[in-house]
Design a protein around this motif. Structure first.
Motif, PDB file in Angstrom:
ATOM      1  N   GLN A  23      -1.259 -26.859  31.553  1.00  0.00           N
ATOM      2  CA  GLN A  23      -0.321 -26.743  30.588  1.00  0.00           C
ATOM      3  C   GLN A  23       1.237 -26.577  31.482  1.00  0.00           C
ATOM      4  N   LYS A  24       1.327 -26.208  32.699  1.00  0.00           N
ATOM      5  CA  LYS A  24       2.642 -26.235  33.557  1.00  0.00           C
ATOM      6  C   LYS A  24       3.070 -27.689  33.662  1.00  0.00           C
ATOM      7  N   SER A  25       2.048 -28.682  33.690  1.00  0.00           N
ATOM      8  CA  SER A  25       2.441 -30.264  34.181  1.00  0.00           C
ATOM      9  C   SER A  25       2.842 -30.661  32.844  1.00  0.00           C
ATOM     10  N   ASN A  26       2.750 -30.125  31.611  1.00  0.00           N
ATOM     11  CA  ASN A  26       3.413 -30.881  30.422  1.00  0.00           C
ATOM     12  C   ASN A  26       4.529 -30.456  30.189  1.00  0.00           C
ATOM     13  N   TYR A  27       5.271 -29.936  31.200  1.00  0.00           N
ATOM     14  CA  TYR A  27       6.782 -29.886  31.377  1.00  0.00           C
ATOM     15  C   TYR A  27       7.467 -31.123  31.886  1.00  0.00           C
ATOM     16  N   LEU A  28       6.556 -31.922  32.689  1.00  0.00           N
ATOM     17  CA  LEU A  28       6.934 -32.682  33.564  1.00  0.00           C
ATOM     18  C   LEU A  28       7.096 -34.017  32.717  1.00  0.00           C
ATOM     19  N   PRO A  29       7.873 -35.041  32.914  1.00  0.00           N
ATOM     20  CA  PRO A  29       8.064 -36.436  32.445  1.00  0.00           C
ATOM     21  C   PRO A  29       6.773 -37.160  32.715  1.00  0.00           C
ATOM     22  N   LYS A  30       6.174 -37.929  31.709  1.00  0.00           N
ATOM     23  CA  LYS A  30       5.008 -38.684  31.990  1.00  0.00           C
ATOM     24  C   LYS A  30       5.354 -40.295  31.924  1.00  0.00           C
ATOM     25  N   LEU A  31       4.724 -41.000  33.153  1.00  0.00           N
ATOM     26  CA  LEU A  31       5.042 -42.228  33.332  1.00  0.00           C
ATOM     27  C   LEU A  31       3.711 -43.151  32.730  1.00  0.00           C
ATOM     28  N   ASP A  32       4.080 -44.108  32.050  1.00  0.00           N
ATOM     29  CA  ASP A  32       2.768 -45.009  31.323  1.00  0.00           C
ATOM     30  C   ASP A  32       3.010 -46.379  31.862  1.00  0.00           C
ATOM     31  N   LEU A  33       1.955 -46.847  32.268  1.00  0.00           N
ATOM     32  CA  LEU A  33       2.185 -48.419  32.619  1.00  0.00           C
ATOM     33  C   LEU A  33       0.762 -49.018  32.105  1.00  0.00           C
ATOM     34  N   GLY A  34       1.338 -50.375  31.425  1.00  0.00           N
ATOM     35  CA  GLY A  34      -0.025 -51.077  30.786  1.00  0.00           C
ATOM     36  C   GLY A  34       0.342 -52.578  31.065  1.00  0.00           C
ATOM     37  N   TYR A  35      -1.054 -53.399  31.022  1.00  0.00           N
ATOM     38  CA  TYR A  35      -1.047 -54.654  31.493  1.00  0.00           C
ATOM     39  C   TYR A  35      -2.055 -55.099  30.275  1.00  0.00           C
ATOM     40  N   THR A  36      -1.429 -56.224  29.730  1.00  0.00           N
ATOM     41  CA  THR A  36      -2.414 -56.863  28.619  1.00  0.00           C
ATOM     42  C   THR A  36      -2.337 -58.656  28.756  1.00  0.00           C
ATOM     43  N   ARG A  37      -3.548 -59.038  28.847  1.00  0.00           N
ATOM     44  CA  ARG A  37      -3.556 -60.500  28.830  1.00  0.00           C
ATOM     45  C   ARG A  37      -4.156 -60.879  27.325  1.00  0.00           C
ATOM     46  N   GLN A  38      -3.502 -62.000  26.860  1.00  0.00           N
ATOM     47  CA  GLN A  38      -3.941 -62.147  25.468  1.00  0.00           C
ATOM     48  C   GLN A  38      -3.971 -63.854  25.370  1.00  0.00           C
ATOM     49  N   ALA A  39      -4.356 -64.260  24.157  1.00  0.00           N
ATOM     50  CA  ALA A  39      -4.361 -65.528  23.904  1.00  0.00           C
ATOM     51  C   ALA A  39      -3.796 -65.657  22.258  1.00  0.00           C
ATOM     52  N   VAL A  40      -2.959 -66.485  22.222  1.00  0.00           N
ATOM     53  CA  VAL A  40      -2.160 -66.829  20.937  1.00  0.00           C
ATOM     54  C   VAL A  40      -2.659 -68.252  20.549  1.00  0.00           C
ATOM     55  N   ASP A  41      -3.242 -68.290  19.237  1.00  0.00           N
ATOM     56  CA  ASP A  41      -3.696 -69.645  18.616  1.00  0.00           C
ATOM     57  C   ASP A  41      -4.369 -70.385  19.728  1.00  0.00           C
ATOM     58  N   GLY A  42      -5.337 -69.791  20.130  1.00  0.00           N
ATOM     59  CA  GLY A  42      -6.365 -70.370  21.114  1.00  0.00           C
ATOM     60  C   GLY A  42      -5.639 -70.743  22.515  1.00  0.00           C
ATOM     61  N   GLN A  43      -4.293 -70.504  22.649  1.00  0.00           N
ATOM     62  CA  GLN A  43      -3.691 -70.596  23.974  1.00  0.00           C
ATOM     63  C   GLN A  43      -3.719 -69.217  24.776  1.00  0.00           C
ATOM     64  N   SER A  44      -4.234 -69.408  25.977  1.00  0.00           N
ATOM     65  CA  SER A  44      -4.237 -68.347  26.780  1.00  0.00           C
ATOM     66  C   SER A  44      -3.177 -68.276  27.899  1.00  0.00           C
TER      67      SER A  44
END
Length: 172
Positions: A23-44
């Motif tokens: 509960q005390k840690s909920n005062y702190l800011p949270k850092l989120d990182l994400g990485y995705t790999r996708q294909a669009v119209d068959g192109q990766s």
């Protein structure tokens, strides 16, 4: 002395402390990182990176949750301390009774049981020789058997106390 019951209360303290820290840690800011790999119209070969930071703006509800978790932690710690005192008192009381029973059993083994055995033998011999009648024989035998029965009851109590003391002092 260690005890399964004390271990339970110690775990409760640890769990409540961990919840308070969360509960005390909920005062702190949270850092989120994400990485995705996708294909669009068959192109990766399309990659996406995301980074974000979330900062709590209003602390009012979090302050209440943190205070409640802190109170739960303090209550668990007080329950642990109370239980520890109760177990120590019970242990000391039972240990005292255990030591008294050791002395009582020593008396029975050293004095009372040999005397009861002699009393039974004397009653048998006296009855066979006609020195005592049947009623006196029965009374003498009952007295000797009562002594043996009392010894067995004290021994059972002693063994039960030994088991209780072992329970209070060992971890399973």
């Amino acid at each position: 002395q260690a005890s399964p019951l004390l271990d339970f209360y110690a775990q409760q303290v640890n769990v409540n402390e961990a919840q308070w820290k969360v509960q005390k840690s909920n005062y702190l800011p949270k850092l989120d990182l994400g990485y995705t790999r996708q294909a669009v119209d068959g192109q990766s070969g399309f990659y996406a990176w995301e980074a974000g930071i979330s900062v709590p703006l209003l602390f009012f509800s979090q302050k209440g949750k943190t205070k409640a978790a802190q109170l739960d932690y303090h209550i668990a710690a007080q329950n642990f301390d109370r239980q520890k005192l109760e177990l120590n008192a019970a242990y000391n009381e039972q240990l005292s009774r255990f030591q008294v029973l050791q002395e009582v059993l020593g008396y029975y083994r050293d004095e009372a049981l040999p005397l009861a055995e002699e009393q039974m033998q004397a009653a048998n011999i006296s009855y066979r020789l006609g020195s005592i009648d049947y009623v006196q024989f029965i009374q003498n035998m009952e007295t000797a058997l009562k002594t043996q029965q009392d010894y067995l009851q004290r021994e059972a109590e002693y063994l039960e106390l030994a088991a209780r003391l072992k329970y209070l002092t060992t971890n399973n």
